[in-house]
Design a protein around this motif. Structure first.
Motif: not given
Length: 108
Positions: A15-27
């Motif tokens: 779940a945290l890997e997905r969240e991190f990927a989402g934040v990185a993508e947004a950035a």
């Protein structure tokens, strides 16, 4: 109990890997500039927060894996410092505990 703990920790990592990927993508999308874009600071904070949580979850997986190895070796539930049994209450609260409550409190 260790199997359930490992499953929870692995789910948390995923779940945290997905969240991190989402934040990185947004950035990375929209040319966000952490220094000059008002949203940049928020995204930088979210990225660091997600990274810290992900690291802690990975450490928990490693701790449970180590506890499973100790179980297989017949050393599970034995304090790494003093060699005495780790109490059932402590193991129920922290299945991957390495030390008994006495040694954990002394922080030698």
């Amino acid at each position: 109990m260790l199997g359930a703990e490992l499953a929870r920790a692995l789910e948390r990592v995923a779940a945290l890997e997905r969240e991190f990927a989402g934040v990185a993508e947004a950035a990375s999308s929209g040319g966000t500039d952490d220094e000059h874009d008002p949203e940049g600071a928020t995204l930088a904070f979210e990225r660091q927060h997600a990274a810290a949580l992900l690291e802690a979850a990975r450490e928990q997986v490693a701790a449970v894996d180590a506890a499973l190895r100790r179980l297989a070796e017949g050393r599970y539930g034995v304090c790494d410092r003093c060699g005495r049994p780790i109490g059932a209450e402590r193991l129920a609260a922290r299945p991957a505990a390495l030390t008994c409550i006495r040694c954990a409190g002394s922080r030698r």
